[in-house]
Enzyme design. Structure first.
Site, PDB file in Angstrom:
ATOM      1  N   CYS A 130      -9.506  13.295   8.221  1.00  0.00           N
ATOM      2  CA  CYS A 130      -8.459  12.919   7.259  1.00  0.00           C
ATOM      3  C   CYS A 130      -8.828  13.339   5.845  1.00  0.00           C
ATOM      4  O   CYS A 130      -7.981  13.863   5.115  1.00  0.00           O
ATOM      5  CB  CYS A 130      -8.215  11.413   7.299  1.00  0.00           C
ATOM      6  SG  CYS A 130      -7.348  10.865   8.764  1.00  0.00           S
ATOM      7  N   HIS A 133      -8.384  17.070   5.554  1.00  0.00           N
ATOM      8  CA  HIS A 133      -6.954  17.391   5.615  1.00  0.00           C
ATOM      9  C   HIS A 133      -6.292  17.103   4.269  1.00  0.00           C
ATOM     10  O   HIS A 133      -5.560  17.945   3.729  1.00  0.00           O
ATOM     11  CB  HIS A 133      -6.324  16.547   6.733  1.00  0.00           C
ATOM     12  CG  HIS A 133      -4.858  16.716   6.885  1.00  0.00           C
ATOM     13  ND1 HIS A 133      -4.296  17.514   7.850  1.00  0.00           N
ATOM     14  CD2 HIS A 133      -3.818  16.173   6.206  1.00  0.00           C
ATOM     15  CE1 HIS A 133      -2.977  17.449   7.760  1.00  0.00           C
ATOM     16  NE2 HIS A 133      -2.667  16.644   6.752  1.00  0.00           N
ATOM     17  N   GLU A 134      -6.534  15.928   3.715  1.00  0.00           N
ATOM     18  CA  GLU A 134      -5.878  15.534   2.466  1.00  0.00           C
ATOM     19  C   GLU A 134      -6.457  16.281   1.265  1.00  0.00           C
ATOM     20  O   GLU A 134      -5.721  16.626   0.336  1.00  0.00           O
ATOM     21  CB  GLU A 134      -5.961  14.018   2.262  1.00  0.00           C
ATOM     22  CG  GLU A 134      -5.370  13.181   3.377  1.00  0.00           C
ATOM     23  CD  GLU A 134      -3.923  13.489   3.767  1.00  0.00           C
ATOM     24  OE1 GLU A 134      -3.220  14.254   3.062  1.00  0.00           O
ATOM     25  OE2 GLU A 134      -3.462  12.971   4.794  1.00  0.00           O
ATOM     26  N   ILE A 135      -7.754  16.560   1.261  1.00  0.00           N
ATOM     27  CA  ILE A 135      -8.336  17.344   0.168  1.00  0.00           C
ATOM     28  C   ILE A 135      -7.823  18.776   0.224  1.00  0.00           C
ATOM     29  O   ILE A 135      -7.534  19.375  -0.815  1.00  0.00           O
ATOM     30  CB  ILE A 135      -9.875  17.248   0.180  1.00  0.00           C
ATOM     31  CG1 ILE A 135     -10.306  15.820  -0.197  1.00  0.00           C
ATOM     32  CG2 ILE A 135     -10.500  18.273  -0.771  1.00  0.00           C
ATOM     33  CD1 ILE A 135     -11.781  15.520  -0.011  1.00  0.00           C
TER      34      ILE A 135
END
Length: 167
Positions: A130, A133-135
């Site tokens: 996660c 993915h978000e970075i």
């Protein structure tokens, strides 16, 4: 708190490098609360300000078996393992589409806390996925870019079909 409208792929903000945020600002704390409510309503387990059309480096993650929501202001990966892991990924900006993505199994992330201090966390498993993915998202890298050309094309065709089917 408010549920914010989530932008949909292929919105330009999803490919934009986000600007740093002031982690100590009251409006950053409010945005983090709004992102958490928006993410839960979506539903999802991770969201960035970019997903609601705000190009700021703010990430919220709340895993089902985690220890509550985490807010990361200006996160950056400062180390990643050579070992990899493959997880199903998707996006609140592309609902209904998922595909396996291979990433480093473990990462170390540096970010700003609301009190203005820096923090570093080591993560593995779903949290590591996660965070990466978000970075990626706040760096302007939408998750589809992590897929092979064939998988990306298949995902885009499924997404197009979903859009037509909902008309």
């Amino acid at each position: 708190m408010a549920i914010l409208p989530i932008i949909r792929f292929p919105h330009a903000c999803l490919e934009q490098v986000a600007a740093h945020v002031d982690a100590t600002a009251p409006e950053t704390a409010q945005l983090a609360r709004d992102l958490l409510e928006t993410m839960h309503a979506a539903p999802g387990i991770g969201i960035t300000a970019c997903h609601v059309g705000i190009a700021q480096r703010l990430v919220v993650i709340d895993l089902p078996d985690g220890d509550g929501p985490h807010v990361y202001a200006n996160p950056e990966i400062i180390w990643q393992s050579a070992e990899t892991s493959t997880q199903e990924e998707g996006s609140v900006s592309m609902p209904g589409i998922h595909a396996p993505v291979t990433r480093p199994a473990c990462v170390k992330v540096r970010y700003d806390r609301p009190d203005g201090t820096k923090a570093e966390d080591v993560a593995d498993g779903l949290l590591a996925t996660c965070l990466q993915h978000e970075i990626d998202q706040i760096n302007g890298v939408f998750w589809l870019k992590r897929l092979s050309r064939l998988r990306r094309e298949r995902a885009l065709k499924r997404y197009a079909r979903l859009g037509r089917d909902s008309l």
